[in-house]
Design a protein around this motif. Structure first.
Motif, PDB file in Angstrom:
ATOM      1  N   LYS A  29     -13.966  -1.154   0.617  1.00 12.53           N
ATOM      2  CA  LYS A  29     -13.644   0.219   0.202  1.00 12.53           C
ATOM      3  C   LYS A  29     -13.554   0.371  -1.305  1.00 12.53           C
ATOM      4  CE  LYS A  29     -13.073   1.156   4.591  1.00 12.53           C
ATOM      5  NZ  LYS A  29     -14.113   1.858   5.358  1.00 12.53           N
ATOM      6  N   LYS A  30     -13.648  -0.760  -2.007  1.00 12.54           N
ATOM      7  CA  LYS A  30     -13.566  -0.775  -3.476  1.00 12.54           C
ATOM      8  C   LYS A  30     -12.268  -0.149  -3.979  1.00 12.54           C
ATOM      9  CE  LYS A  30     -18.476  -1.145  -4.402  1.00 12.54           C
ATOM     10  NZ  LYS A  30     -19.615  -0.702  -5.219  1.00 12.54           N
ATOM     11  N   ILE A  31     -11.193  -0.421  -3.260  1.00 15.95           N
ATOM     12  CA  ILE A  31      -9.860   0.042  -3.671  1.00 15.95           C
ATOM     13  C   ILE A  31      -9.116  -1.156  -4.250  1.00 15.95           C
ATOM     14  CG2 ILE A  31      -7.675   1.028  -2.894  1.00 15.95           C
ATOM     15  CD1 ILE A  31      -9.188   2.412  -0.662  1.00 15.95           C
ATOM     16  N   SER A  32      -8.667  -1.001  -5.463  1.00 15.14           N
ATOM     17  CA  SER A  32      -7.984  -2.106  -6.161  1.00 15.14           C
ATOM     18  C   SER A  32      -6.554  -2.233  -5.654  1.00 15.14           C
ATOM     19  CB  SER A  32      -8.002  -1.866  -7.672  1.00 15.14           C
ATOM     20  OG  SER A  32      -9.331  -1.789  -8.146  1.00 15.14           O
ATOM     21  N   VAL A  33      -6.387  -3.109  -4.697  1.00 15.30           N
ATOM     22  CA  VAL A  33      -5.068  -3.357  -4.119  1.00 15.30           C
ATOM     23  C   VAL A  33      -4.668  -4.790  -4.444  1.00 15.30           C
ATOM     24  CG1 VAL A  33      -3.666  -3.163  -2.039  1.00 15.30           C
ATOM     25  CG2 VAL A  33      -5.814  -1.903  -2.195  1.00 15.30           C
ATOM     26  N   THR A  34      -3.429  -4.976  -4.825  1.00 16.41           N
ATOM     27  CA  THR A  34      -2.932  -6.327  -5.073  1.00 16.41           C
ATOM     28  C   THR A  34      -1.915  -6.695  -4.007  1.00 16.41           C
ATOM     29  OG1 THR A  34      -1.040  -5.689  -6.440  1.00 16.41           O
ATOM     30  CG2 THR A  34      -3.186  -5.883  -7.552  1.00 16.41           C
ATOM     31  N   HIS A  35      -1.585  -7.952  -3.937  1.00 17.90           N
ATOM     32  CA  HIS A  35      -0.604  -8.377  -2.937  1.00 17.90           C
ATOM     33  C   HIS A  35       0.798  -7.898  -3.290  1.00 17.90           C
ATOM     34  CE1 HIS A  35      -3.215 -10.694  -0.316  1.00 17.90           C
ATOM     35  NE2 HIS A  35      -3.859 -11.106  -1.403  1.00 17.90           N
ATOM     36  N   ASP A  36       0.970  -7.386  -4.521  1.00 22.73           N
ATOM     37  CA  ASP A  36       2.246  -6.753  -4.878  1.00 22.73           C
ATOM     38  C   ASP A  36       2.424  -5.427  -4.148  1.00 22.73           C
ATOM     39  OD1 ASP A  36       2.897  -8.806  -6.586  1.00 22.73           O
ATOM     40  OD2 ASP A  36       2.033  -7.832  -8.359  1.00 22.73           O
ATOM     41  N   ASP A  37       1.307  -4.907  -3.634  1.00 26.43           N
ATOM     42  CA  ASP A  37       1.352  -3.622  -2.915  1.00 26.43           C
ATOM     43  C   ASP A  37       1.664  -3.799  -1.425  1.00 26.43           C
ATOM     44  OD1 ASP A  37       0.624  -2.031  -5.172  1.00 26.43           O
ATOM     45  OD2 ASP A  37      -1.455  -2.693  -4.920  1.00 26.43           O
ATOM     46  N   GLU A  38       1.870  -5.016  -0.997  1.00 29.50           N
ATOM     47  CA  GLU A  38       2.113  -5.289   0.422  1.00 29.50           C
ATOM     48  C   GLU A  38       3.244  -4.461   1.035  1.00 29.50           C
ATOM     49  OE1 GLU A  38       2.536  -9.312   1.573  1.00 29.50           O
ATOM     50  OE2 GLU A  38       0.523  -9.913   0.933  1.00 29.50           O
ATOM     51  N   PRO A  39       4.369  -4.222   0.292  1.00 33.92           N
ATOM     52  CA  PRO A  39       5.456  -3.444   0.907  1.00 33.92           C
ATOM     53  C   PRO A  39       5.017  -2.072   1.416  1.00 33.92           C
ATOM     54  CG  PRO A  39       6.230  -4.515  -1.081  1.00 33.92           C
ATOM     55  CD  PRO A  39       4.754  -4.745  -1.025  1.00 33.92           C
ATOM     56  N   TYR A  40       4.037  -1.443   0.754  1.00 39.72           N
ATOM     57  CA  TYR A  40       3.564  -0.133   1.204  1.00 39.72           C
ATOM     58  C   TYR A  40       2.894  -0.223   2.569  1.00 39.72           C
ATOM     59  CZ  TYR A  40       4.356   1.283  -3.652  1.00 39.72           C
ATOM     60  OH  TYR A  40       4.928   1.549  -4.870  1.00 39.72           O
ATOM     61  N   PHE A  41       2.257  -1.364   2.851  1.00 43.28           N
ATOM     62  CA  PHE A  41       1.553  -1.532   4.120  1.00 43.28           C
ATOM     63  C   PHE A  41       2.500  -1.949   5.247  1.00 43.28           C
ATOM     64  CE2 PHE A  41      -1.740  -1.733   0.977  1.00 43.28           C
ATOM     65  CZ  PHE A  41      -2.846  -1.157   1.576  1.00 43.28           C
ATOM     66  N   THR A  42       3.708  -2.343   4.887  1.00 39.53           N
ATOM     67  CA  THR A  42       4.708  -2.622   5.917  1.00 39.53           C
ATOM     68  C   THR A  42       5.497  -1.353   6.254  1.00 39.53           C
ATOM     69  OG1 THR A  42       6.313  -3.337   4.234  1.00 39.53           O
ATOM     70  CG2 THR A  42       4.939  -5.033   5.246  1.00 39.53           C
ATOM     71  N   GLU A  43       5.563  -0.405   5.293  1.00 37.47           N
ATOM     72  CA  GLU A  43       6.236   0.869   5.528  1.00 37.47           C
ATOM     73  C   GLU A  43       5.350   1.828   6.321  1.00 37.47           C
ATOM     74  OE1 GLU A  43       7.234   2.346   1.691  1.00 37.47           O
ATOM     75  OE2 GLU A  43       8.664   0.750   1.247  1.00 37.47           O
ATOM     76  N   ARG A  44       4.049   1.802   6.050  1.00 37.22           N
ATOM     77  CA  ARG A  44       3.099   2.683   6.724  1.00 37.22           C
ATOM     78  C   ARG A  44       1.892   1.852   7.151  1.00 37.22           C
ATOM     79  NH1 ARG A  44       3.007   8.327   3.392  1.00 37.22           N
ATOM     80  NH2 ARG A  44       5.047   8.149   2.407  1.00 37.22           N
ATOM     81  N   ASN A  45       1.252   2.268   8.218  1.00 37.43           N
ATOM     82  CA  ASN A  45       0.071   1.526   8.626  1.00 37.43           C
ATOM     83  C   ASN A  45      -1.154   1.975   7.838  1.00 37.43           C
ATOM     84  OD1 ASN A  45      -1.199   3.794   9.972  1.00 37.43           O
ATOM     85  ND2 ASN A  45       0.221   3.476  11.672  1.00 37.43           N
ATOM     86  N   TYR A  46      -2.186   1.213   7.991  1.00 40.45           N
ATOM     87  CA  TYR A  46      -3.434   1.440   7.260  1.00 40.45           C
ATOM     88  C   TYR A  46      -3.965   2.865   7.459  1.00 40.45           C
ATOM     89  CZ  TYR A  46      -8.447   0.890   6.203  1.00 40.45           C
ATOM     90  OH  TYR A  46      -9.714   1.039   5.709  1.00 40.45           O
ATOM     91  N   ILE A  47      -3.913   3.340   8.687  1.00 37.90           N
ATOM     92  CA  ILE A  47      -4.465   4.657   9.017  1.00 37.90           C
ATOM     93  C   ILE A  47      -3.735   5.757   8.249  1.00 37.90           C
ATOM     94  CG2 ILE A  47      -4.735   6.341  10.883  1.00 37.90           C
ATOM     95  CD1 ILE A  47      -5.241   4.007  12.761  1.00 37.90           C
TER      96      ILE A  47
END
Length: 262
Positions: A22-40
């Motif tokens: 998707k060419k979205i610059s995501v780092t592993h520091d952003d992991e908390p956002y993916f635990t609060e909300r799902n990918y969709i």
């Protein structure tokens, strides 16, 4: 053709997938956002904004790199709107529910069912579902008709079927046979103690779509009184067909914005 199911991905796999495909610059520091909300919830609502178009198969094309912070800003805007809009919708729904309950119960009280007006909806609905005419009904006198811009006309069979399905839902919940239907402890206690839960309790578990459908089954004079309540209008103030359409469609008229909510 074999169906291809989307693969379940762990958080770190989601991040790697976004960076690669998707060419979205995501780092592993952003992991908390993916635990609060799902990918969709995080990505899907904004695909049309960040893609460069679609290929011949309808798949999104991602040519430009984008920072994950931009996605977060969009989600914050969504949160801001939801935080302010949902309480208004919820407040409107409560007023709409209370107005319908008041009118339906008042009509039962002033009908041949006056001695058992709180639970008479069961007899009324059973008569309709057993093939009886709806013209003499208290809860659904407008069952077979629909409001159009030319007045009330015969409704189509599909909508009549949906209306009857709602009536059956009321009947099943009210008599304790609520298989597959939402209920609550108050309703269950009422059924246990008296056999039938009163209508005003049943209405508490109806969603907004149910309320709109129930509203559509009322006589025009009842619909007008409900709209007057929502708009806090004087009884002498004329109402147009557009006012009633607003409650049926939710969004066409200023019932949400002009009435006092709370």
């Amino acid at each position: 053709m074999e169906c291809v199911y989307k693969k379940f991905r762990l958080v770190n796999e989601q991040i790697d997938y976004l960076r690669k495909y998707k060419k979205i610059s995501v780092t592993h520091d952003d992991e908390p956002y993916f635990t609060e909300r799902n990918y969709i919830e995080l990505i899907n609502p904004y695909k049309e904004l960040i893609c460069s178009g679609r290929d011949k198969n309808g798949n999104h094309i991602y040519k430009n790199q984008i920072g994950f912070s931009s996605i977060l800003e969009l989600s914050k805007i969504d949160d801001y709107i939801c935080d302010r809009l949902f309480p208004l919708i919820r407040s409107f729904e409560k007023r709409f529910r209370n107005a319908i309950v008041h009118e339906v119960c008042t009509n039962f009280l002033n009908s041949k069912y006056t001695d058992k007006f709180g639970i008479a909806y069961v007899t009324d609905i059973a008569t309709i579902l057993d093939g009886g005419e709806s013209e003499g009904s208290v809860i659904a006198p407008n069952l077979k008709y629909v409001l159009t811009r030319n007045g009330y006309n015969p409704d189509d069979e599909n909508r009549i079927h949906n209306k009857k399905s709602l009536l059956n839902k009321l009947l099943q919940i009210g008599t304790g046979n609520q298989t597959g239907y939402k209920t609550n402890r108050l309703i269950q206690n009422a059924v246990k103690s008296q056999g039938i839960a009163p209508f005003w309790l049943i209405a508490s578990v109806l969603d907004f779509g149910d309320l709109q459908l129930l509203f559509s089954m009322q006589e025009k004079s009842v619909q007008e009184r409900i709209i007057q309540f929502l708009k806090e209008a004087e009884k002498s103030q004329p109402l147009s067909t557009r006012d009633i359409f607003g409650a049926l469609n939710f969004g066409e008229v200023p019932t949400l914005t002009s009435c006092t909510l709370g």
